[in-house]
Design a protein around this motif. Sequence first.
Motif, PDB file in Angstrom:
ATOM      1  N   HIS A 150      24.881   0.613   4.460  1.00 35.82           N
ATOM      2  CA  HIS A 150      25.625   1.460   3.891  1.00 35.82           C
ATOM      3  C   HIS A 150      27.419   1.183   5.105  1.00 35.82           C
ATOM      4  CE1 HIS A 150      27.087   5.134   1.524  1.00 35.82           C
ATOM      5  NE2 HIS A 150      27.993   5.441   2.357  1.00 35.82           N
ATOM      6  N   ALA A 151      28.422   0.656   5.378  1.00 35.80           N
ATOM      7  CA  ALA A 151      28.847  -0.350   5.725  1.00 35.80           C
ATOM      8  C   ALA A 151      30.376  -0.048   5.371  1.00 35.80           C
ATOM      9  CB  ALA A 151      28.079  -1.449   6.464  1.00 35.80           C
ATOM     10  N   GLU A 152      31.601  -0.266   6.345  1.00 38.50           N
ATOM     11  CA  GLU A 152      32.970  -0.026   5.572  1.00 38.50           C
ATOM     12  C   GLU A 152      33.267  -1.521   6.023  1.00 38.50           C
ATOM     13  OE1 GLU A 152      36.344   1.616   4.964  1.00 38.50           O
ATOM     14  OE2 GLU A 152      34.835   2.859   5.382  1.00 38.50           O
ATOM     15  N   ALA A 153      33.392  -2.384   7.076  1.00 41.67           N
ATOM     16  CA  ALA A 153      33.496  -3.221   6.901  1.00 41.67           C
ATOM     17  C   ALA A 153      32.650  -4.415   6.406  1.00 41.67           C
ATOM     18  CB  ALA A 153      33.324  -3.793   8.687  1.00 41.67           C
ATOM     19  N   THR A 154      33.066  -4.947   6.007  1.00 39.57           N
ATOM     20  CA  THR A 154      33.010  -7.007   5.139  1.00 39.57           C
ATOM     21  C   THR A 154      32.429  -7.591   5.729  1.00 39.57           C
ATOM     22  OG1 THR A 154      33.995  -6.382   3.386  1.00 39.57           O
ATOM     23  CG2 THR A 154      33.612  -8.262   3.159  1.00 39.57           C
ATOM     24  N   GLY A 155      32.923  -7.515   7.210  1.00 38.70           N
ATOM     25  CA  GLY A 155      32.769  -8.549   8.255  1.00 38.70           C
ATOM     26  C   GLY A 155      31.355  -8.020   8.489  1.00 38.70           C
ATOM     27  N   GLU A 156      30.706  -7.057   8.719  1.00 40.01           N
ATOM     28  CA  GLU A 156      29.833  -6.424   9.462  1.00 40.01           C
ATOM     29  C   GLU A 156      28.641  -6.978   8.413  1.00 40.01           C
ATOM     30  OE1 GLU A 156      28.052  -2.435  11.877  1.00 40.01           O
ATOM     31  OE2 GLU A 156      29.944  -2.162   9.487  1.00 40.01           O
ATOM     32  N   LYS A 157      28.336  -6.250   7.070  1.00 36.30           N
ATOM     33  CA  LYS A 157      27.667  -6.442   6.249  1.00 36.30           C
ATOM     34  C   LYS A 157      27.662  -7.815   5.714  1.00 36.30           C
ATOM     35  CE  LYS A 157      29.601  -2.685   2.961  1.00 36.30           C
ATOM     36  NZ  LYS A 157      30.545  -2.554   1.861  1.00 36.30           N
ATOM     37  N   ARG A 158      28.547  -8.905   5.719  1.00 36.64           N
ATOM     38  CA  ARG A 158      27.501 -10.123   5.275  1.00 36.64           C
ATOM     39  C   ARG A 158      27.263 -10.182   6.425  1.00 36.64           C
ATOM     40  NH1 ARG A 158      29.249 -13.031   1.987  1.00 36.64           N
ATOM     41  NH2 ARG A 158      28.955 -15.541   2.444  1.00 36.64           N
ATOM     42  N   ALA A 159      27.746 -10.289   8.514  1.00 38.94           N
ATOM     43  CA  ALA A 159      26.254 -11.155   9.266  1.00 38.94           C
ATOM     44  C   ALA A 159      25.184  -9.973   9.457  1.00 38.94           C
ATOM     45  CB  ALA A 159      27.639 -10.267  10.279  1.00 38.94           C
ATOM     46  N   LEU A 160      25.399  -9.157   8.639  1.00 39.43           N
ATOM     47  CA  LEU A 160      23.539  -8.794   8.202  1.00 39.43           C
ATOM     48  C   LEU A 160      23.073  -9.113   7.889  1.00 39.43           C
ATOM     49  CD1 LEU A 160      22.258  -6.392  10.421  1.00 39.43           C
ATOM     50  CD2 LEU A 160      22.432  -4.993   7.958  1.00 39.43           C
ATOM     51  N   GLY A 161      23.746  -9.496   6.103  1.00 31.08           N
ATOM     52  CA  GLY A 161      23.179 -10.419   4.977  1.00 31.08           C
ATOM     53  C   GLY A 161      22.476 -11.450   6.346  1.00 31.08           C
ATOM     54  N   PHE A 162      22.685 -13.009   6.830  1.00 26.63           N
ATOM     55  CA  PHE A 162      23.284 -13.820   7.009  1.00 26.63           C
ATOM     56  C   PHE A 162      21.960 -13.509   8.583  1.00 26.63           C
ATOM     57  CE2 PHE A 162      26.562 -16.058   5.838  1.00 26.63           C
ATOM     58  CZ  PHE A 162      26.511 -16.169   4.865  1.00 26.63           C
ATOM     59  N   TYR A 163      22.148 -12.873   8.985  1.00 23.98           N
ATOM     60  CA  TYR A 163      20.981 -12.512  10.316  1.00 23.98           C
ATOM     61  C   TYR A 163      19.163 -11.586   9.037  1.00 23.98           C
ATOM     62  CZ  TYR A 163      18.845  -9.819  15.285  1.00 23.98           C
ATOM     63  OH  TYR A 163      18.854  -9.551  15.564  1.00 23.98           O
ATOM     64  N   ALA A 164      19.969 -10.821   8.903  1.00 26.48           N
ATOM     65  CA  ALA A 164      18.330 -11.218   7.386  1.00 26.48           C
ATOM     66  C   ALA A 164      17.957 -11.421   7.072  1.00 26.48           C
ATOM     67  CB  ALA A 164      18.605  -9.693   6.770  1.00 26.48           C
ATOM     68  N   ASP A 165      18.705 -13.383   6.384  1.00 24.98           N
ATOM     69  CA  ASP A 165      18.865 -14.462   5.813  1.00 24.98           C
ATOM     70  C   ASP A 165      17.204 -14.918   6.136  1.00 24.98           C
ATOM     71  OD1 ASP A 165      18.652 -15.863   3.449  1.00 24.98           O
ATOM     72  OD2 ASP A 165      20.154 -17.250   4.722  1.00 24.98           O
ATOM     73  N   GLY A 166      16.641 -15.259   5.017  1.00 27.81           N
ATOM     74  CA  GLY A 166      15.104 -15.451   4.746  1.00 27.81           C
ATOM     75  C   GLY A 166      13.639 -14.917   5.692  1.00 27.81           C
TER      76      GLY A 166
END
Length: 257
Positions: A150-166
């Motif tokens: 649950h976040a405002e910034a798209t950049g923060e969302k995408r960053a956490l997505g790649f951080y969780a990737d795999g």
Amino acid sequence: MVNILCVGDVVGSIGCEFLRQRLPALKKLKAIDLCIVNGENSADGNGITHSSAAHLLDSGADVITTGNHSFRRKESFSMYDSWETLLRPANYPAAAPGRGFCIVDLGRVQVGVVNLMGTMYLDSLESPFEKLDQLLRSPDMPKICVIDFHAEATGEKRALGFYADGRATALFGTHTHVPTADQCVLPKGTGYISDAGMTGVIDSVLGVKPEIIINRYVTKMPARFELAKGPCRMDCVIFTADEATGLCTGVERLSLT
């Protein structure tokens, strides 16, 4: 394969009613095994109440996630401690009511559900990156794990997505009430979308009457929000997970009217 349905922020009683009209048929049509619904705005005027949470669960939600309006209603405090599948962001302080992680037993497989909140333009909380590391290291974490960020910034969302990737099955964003078109499976096998969208009135500003929001921007004066009325839409995304690997094999974004 496990089909996991994630529904964008449900706004007010009108959104709750529309969810009840559309969710059961969708679950049957798409052979949904688990349904996660963000309910932090499910009560009229935002927040969540006993009645709005019960309505979501009775309509077919298996897990309810929340966000920055988690504790808007004092009556909800005790609910977070007693309802195991009602989550608040895990990166709230430990002293806050409730939990930010649960495990759902589907019989043949277990699914972990994590609720996190961003720190860009929202409350100053523990880093969602550090909290996610902590949760993913837990020996109790099932192979299949889905994250509502649950976040405002798209950049923060995408960053956490790649951080969780795999390391996680899927991460879906909530909060902005506007569905994004970037659904995908990331390179290492984690399903992703920046924002699942909203379940509420179509002709609105995030569920609120447009004239109220416009006047607030024009005059810079505070205003009491009133929910819009009219035809609704349910924005959602389906992640398909491989039971053997816990990774995502497909993502489908839907908007039901």
